[in-house]
Design a protein around this motif. Structure first.
Motif, PDB file in Angstrom:
ATOM      1  N   LYS A 111     -75.056 -18.572   7.882  1.00  0.00           N
ATOM      2  CA  LYS A 111     -73.773 -18.317   8.544  1.00  0.00           C
ATOM      3  C   LYS A 111     -72.827 -17.538   7.618  1.00  0.00           C
ATOM      4  N   GLU A 112     -72.854 -17.951   6.323  1.00  0.00           N
ATOM      5  CA  GLU A 112     -71.993 -17.241   5.373  1.00  0.00           C
ATOM      6  C   GLU A 112     -72.387 -15.782   5.235  1.00  0.00           C
ATOM      7  N   MET A 131     -86.670 -37.283   4.650  1.00  0.00           N
ATOM      8  CA  MET A 131     -86.130 -36.893   5.957  1.00  0.00           C
ATOM      9  C   MET A 131     -84.670 -36.441   5.830  1.00  0.00           C
ATOM     10  N   GLU A 132     -83.887 -37.321   5.142  1.00  0.00           N
ATOM     11  CA  GLU A 132     -82.479 -36.957   4.982  1.00  0.00           C
ATOM     12  C   GLU A 132     -82.300 -35.718   4.104  1.00  0.00           C
ATOM     13  N   ILE A 134     -79.381 -27.922   6.719  1.00  0.00           N
ATOM     14  CA  ILE A 134     -77.964 -27.614   6.945  1.00  0.00           C
ATOM     15  C   ILE A 134     -77.493 -26.554   5.972  1.00  0.00           C
ATOM     16  N   GLU A 189     -83.078 -32.683   6.060  1.00  0.00           N
ATOM     17  CA  GLU A 189     -82.007 -32.292   6.976  1.00  0.00           C
ATOM     18  C   GLU A 189     -80.880 -31.550   6.233  1.00  0.00           C
ATOM     19  N   GLU A 206     -75.959 -23.083   6.817  1.00  0.00           N
ATOM     20  CA  GLU A 206     -74.628 -22.658   6.335  1.00  0.00           C
ATOM     21  C   GLU A 206     -74.689 -21.319   5.629  1.00  0.00           C
ATOM     22  N   LYS A 264     -55.954  10.908   9.796  1.00  0.00           N
ATOM     23  CA  LYS A 264     -56.834  10.537  10.929  1.00  0.00           C
ATOM     24  C   LYS A 264     -57.919   9.570  10.491  1.00  0.00           C
ATOM     25  N   HIS A 308     -59.544   6.477   8.893  1.00  0.00           N
ATOM     26  CA  HIS A 308     -59.213   5.144   8.372  1.00  0.00           C
ATOM     27  C   HIS A 308     -60.244   4.134   8.804  1.00  0.00           C
TER      28      HIS A 308
END
Lengths: 202, 202
Positions: A16-17, A1-2, A9, A5, A13, A200, A202
């Motif tokens: 997200k990265e 379980m841990e 995560i 999890e 993460e 102009k 950029h």
């Protein structure tokens, strides 16, 4: 379980990265593309600059070496025409010599823009100096064109006679120099537009 | 234990978000500052543009309305000078009228640049058109300056006599028009430099 999890995560993460990196990567790609575009513009700038320098040099030399001596002369006077008989043509030679000198001296700066395409300073300096040089070349070419026109056609209202019947070779060469100067002016306008295109993006 | 972990995750997340936001915020502040700078440049551009249009309009009107009739005449001929006696002055009037028209028409574009300071399109259009206009104004001013110089001084080598002894008022007004045209040219150069400064900042 841990364990589950923590893996969840980690996945969260890493996603997200990834989300964080995606725009950064896009920015880097866009930056590279802009650099490539600017390098292309700079190479074109260098080619145009060398062409403009050649045209300006040709105009200076043709005008500066123009002289014609008529094959008849009196005891006290020989009919002879050269560029410094007319102050406008002297201005032309001095002005176009300055333009030629600037264009040759600016070639290294143009090469710096190829080597470091995203540098803004050299390009800004080039656009300002190119504009001033274009105006100087135009004033030299325009004023000489007015005098050449007068030499060809004369003006009956002011009672100025055409001198090109007598000094035909002289007029031909001077006209050629004026045309070369106008070619340099057109190339300088394109140089300003190219620098503006590079600034102009950029 | 579980609650603790989740709160730790929340903290980690919020710190990540803060990290993500910080550069964005800095970019936004930089963007605002660049926009303020560009707006200032645009306002200065508008002022210079209106001044240049005024100078060009003055040059056109002064040259176009110049005429002088000498107080003596013969049975068949009256001594009279006006701008279209000399083709160069006709070119001056037409050229400076075009410059004036462009400068007036470009005022709305300059106002667009004040309202939307980060827009690049209008500013690029302005820098290209301003450069071409500067060259046109210079050719008009330069060619007329050469003729005015000739009218004042004459040229003994080409046997062209000065006409300003007779037509003094005419020469004075024409010289004034040429000076106004050169003022317009200088202002146009500053307009190009200003546009380049605005394009450079991003």
């Amino acid at each position: 379980m841990e364990k589950n999890e923590s893996s969840a995560i980690e996945i969260a993460e890493s996603s997200k990265e990834r989300k964080g990196k995606a725009p950064l990567l896009a920015a880097a790609v866009g930056h590279d593309r802009a650099a490539g575009y600017k390098r292309g513009v700079s190479i074109f700038d260098l080619i145009l600059r060398i062409s403009a320098a050649t045209a300006a040099l040709a105009a200076t030399i043709v005008m500066g070496t123009t002289e014609q001596t008529l094959p008849f002369f009196t005891q006290f006077f020989q009919f002879r025409a050269q560029y410094d008989d007319l102050p406008t043509f002297t201005f032309f030679v001095v002005g176009m010599a300055i333009v030629t000198g600037y264009l040759i001296l600016s070639v290294p700066l143009s090469i710096v823009c190829i080597a470091r395409p995203v540098a803004i300073g050299p390009r800004f300096l080039l656009i300002v100096c190119d504009t001033v040089t274009a105006v100087l070349a135009t004033s030299a070419a325009g004023s000489s064109a007015a005098i050449v026109y007068l030499a060809h056609n004369g003006n009956s209202d002011a009672n100025w006679l055409a001198i090109c019947q007598q000094f035909n070779d002289f007029c031909q060469r001077v006209s050629g120099a004026v045309v070369a100067a106008f070619v340099a002016v057109v190339l300088l306008i394109f140089l300003v537009v190219l620098s503006a295109m590079a600034l102009k993006k950029h």
